[in-house]
Design a protein around this motif. Structure first.
Motif, mmCIF file in Angstrom:
data_model
loop_
_atom_site.group_PDB
_atom_site.id
_atom_site.type_symbol
_atom_site.label_atom_id
_atom_site.label_comp_id
_atom_site.label_asym_id
_atom_site.label_seq_id
_atom_site.Cartn_x
_atom_site.Cartn_y
_atom_site.Cartn_z
ATOM 1 N N GLU A 11 -10.317 -46.694 32.050
ATOM 2 C CA GLU A 11 -11.412 -47.307 32.456
ATOM 3 C C GLU A 11 -11.859 -46.459 34.043
ATOM 4 O O GLU A 11 -13.011 -46.320 34.397
ATOM 5 N N SER A 12 -10.456 -46.086 34.751
ATOM 6 C CA SER A 12 -10.866 -45.505 36.082
ATOM 7 C C SER A 12 -11.743 -44.097 35.819
ATOM 8 O O SER A 12 -12.632 -43.988 36.666
ATOM 9 N N VAL A 13 -11.302 -43.211 34.540
ATOM 10 C CA VAL A 13 -12.018 -41.835 34.468
ATOM 11 C C VAL A 13 -13.521 -42.267 33.991
ATOM 12 O O VAL A 13 -14.403 -41.767 34.615
ATOM 13 N N LEU A 14 -13.672 -43.317 33.224
ATOM 14 C CA LEU A 14 -15.233 -43.754 32.710
ATOM 15 C C LEU A 14 -15.862 -44.081 33.757
ATOM 16 O O LEU A 14 -16.977 -43.873 33.970
ATOM 17 N N ALA A 15 -15.170 -44.823 34.880
ATOM 18 C CA ALA A 15 -15.740 -45.216 36.308
ATOM 19 C C ALA A 15 -16.313 -44.136 36.946
ATOM 20 O O ALA A 15 -17.568 -44.208 37.386
ATOM 21 N N ALA A 16 -15.690 -43.074 36.975
ATOM 22 C CA ALA A 16 -15.888 -41.842 37.820
ATOM 23 C C ALA A 16 -17.221 -41.277 37.006
ATOM 24 O O ALA A 16 -18.322 -40.968 37.660
ATOM 25 N N LEU B 91 -23.398 -47.279 26.295
ATOM 26 C CA LEU B 91 -22.055 -47.078 25.756
ATOM 27 C C LEU B 91 -21.011 -47.082 26.705
ATOM 28 O O LEU B 91 -19.843 -47.576 26.323
ATOM 29 N N LEU B 92 -21.283 -46.239 27.802
ATOM 30 C CA LEU B 92 -20.060 -45.813 28.695
ATOM 31 C C LEU B 92 -19.836 -47.306 29.340
ATOM 32 O O LEU B 92 -18.722 -47.668 29.403
ATOM 33 N N VAL B 93 -20.805 -48.107 29.679
ATOM 34 C CA VAL B 93 -20.488 -49.422 30.414
ATOM 35 C C VAL B 93 -19.515 -50.433 29.178
ATOM 36 O O VAL B 93 -18.641 -50.997 29.694
ATOM 37 N N LEU B 94 -20.216 -50.156 28.075
ATOM 38 C CA LEU B 94 -19.356 -51.137 27.073
ATOM 39 C C LEU B 94 -17.782 -50.608 26.902
ATOM 40 O O LEU B 94 -17.088 -51.458 26.453
ATOM 41 N N ALA B 95 -17.901 -49.418 26.835
ATOM 42 C CA ALA B 95 -16.472 -48.880 26.706
ATOM 43 C C ALA B 95 -15.344 -49.347 27.933
ATOM 44 O O ALA B 95 -14.322 -49.597 27.780
ATOM 45 N N MET B 96 -16.051 -49.314 29.047
ATOM 46 C CA MET B 96 -15.243 -49.638 30.129
ATOM 47 C C MET B 96 -14.958 -51.044 30.118
ATOM 48 O O MET B 96 -13.878 -51.505 30.229
ATOM 49 N N LEU B 97 -15.890 -51.831 29.614
ATOM 50 C CA LEU B 97 -15.880 -53.236 29.498
ATOM 51 C C LEU B 97 -14.671 -53.926 28.370
ATOM 52 O O LEU B 97 -13.833 -54.398 28.382
ATOM 53 N N ALA B 98 -14.769 -52.580 27.303
ATOM 54 C CA ALA B 98 -13.768 -53.006 26.095
ATOM 55 C C ALA B 98 -12.220 -52.736 26.739
ATOM 56 O O ALA B 98 -11.251 -53.550 26.520
ATOM 57 N N CYS B 99 -12.111 -51.727 27.629
ATOM 58 C CA CYS B 99 -11.010 -51.586 28.271
ATOM 59 C C CYS B 99 -10.428 -52.637 28.999
ATOM 60 O O CYS B 99 -9.328 -53.235 29.021
ATOM 61 N N ALA B 100 -11.413 -53.262 29.863
ATOM 62 C CA ALA B 100 -11.118 -54.417 30.631
ATOM 63 C C ALA B 100 -10.829 -55.610 29.892
ATOM 64 O O ALA B 100 -9.505 -56.433 30.156
ATOM 65 N N LEU B 101 -11.581 -56.068 28.722
ATOM 66 C CA LEU B 101 -10.872 -57.070 27.928
ATOM 67 C C LEU B 101 -9.713 -56.961 27.314
ATOM 68 O O LEU B 101 -9.036 -57.755 26.956
ATOM 69 N N VAL B 102 -9.510 -55.550 26.795
ATOM 70 C CA VAL B 102 -8.326 -55.344 26.311
ATOM 71 C C VAL B 102 -7.195 -55.780 27.114
ATOM 72 O O VAL B 102 -6.068 -56.514 26.561
#
Length: 149
Positions: free
Chosen positions: A137-142, A82-93
């Motif tokens: 996305e940066s915070v989720l990356a941490a 879910l974390l990876v998918l949330a980061m991917l969603a940010c990137a795609l938006v």
């Protein structure tokens, strides 16, 4: 192989997080601090397109690594997915929605530039939204970096 999966997850998370952090908080501000107007926007735009592809590649690799990792219990596996998918969603938006819209506005603004255009307010709002998605996305990356091992 199974013993190396945690290290591989950590390496991919570090690459992804590092790319986000370097571009967003070092490279982009440096470019805008040393180049003027549309040139700076063009350079940072090129960086952001590459970052989107890095995000897509890292997310795909992370999802595979998480899926094949036998060292992860189901709850932790689901959290990481879910974390990876949330980061991917940010990137795609940013890549599919915000960046093309901002590029169109810059082009429509003409030779005087976006700041002299009636589109400036809308552009500034989209830019702020884009920065917010990058921050998220940066915070989720941490979190991904801490939880990947």
């Amino acid at each position: 192989m199974a013993g190396r999966l945690p290290a591989a997850r950590l390496l991919v998370a570090a690459l992804w997080a590092g790319a986000l952090w370097v571009l967003g908080y070092i490279a982009a501000p440096a470019v805008f601090g040393s180049a003027q107007g549309p040139v700076a926007g063009d350079i940072v735009g090129a960086f952001l397109r590459r970052l989107a592809w890095i995000s897509m590649a890292c997310s795909a690799l992370m999802l595979v690594l998480v899926q094949v990792s036998k060292d992860l219990e189901a709850g932790r596996r689901r959290f990481l997915q879910l974390l990876v998918l949330a980061m991917l969603a940010c990137a795609l938006v940013m890549y599919v929605g915000l960046q093309p819209a901002m590029a169109q506005m810059r082009e429509a603004a003409g030779p005087l530039g976006i700041r002299a255009s009636p589109l400036w307010t809308k552009f500034a709002i989209l830019h702020g939204v884009s920065q917010l998605f990058h921050l998220i996305e940066s915070v989720l990356a941490a979190v991904l970096l801490v939880k990947s091992r």
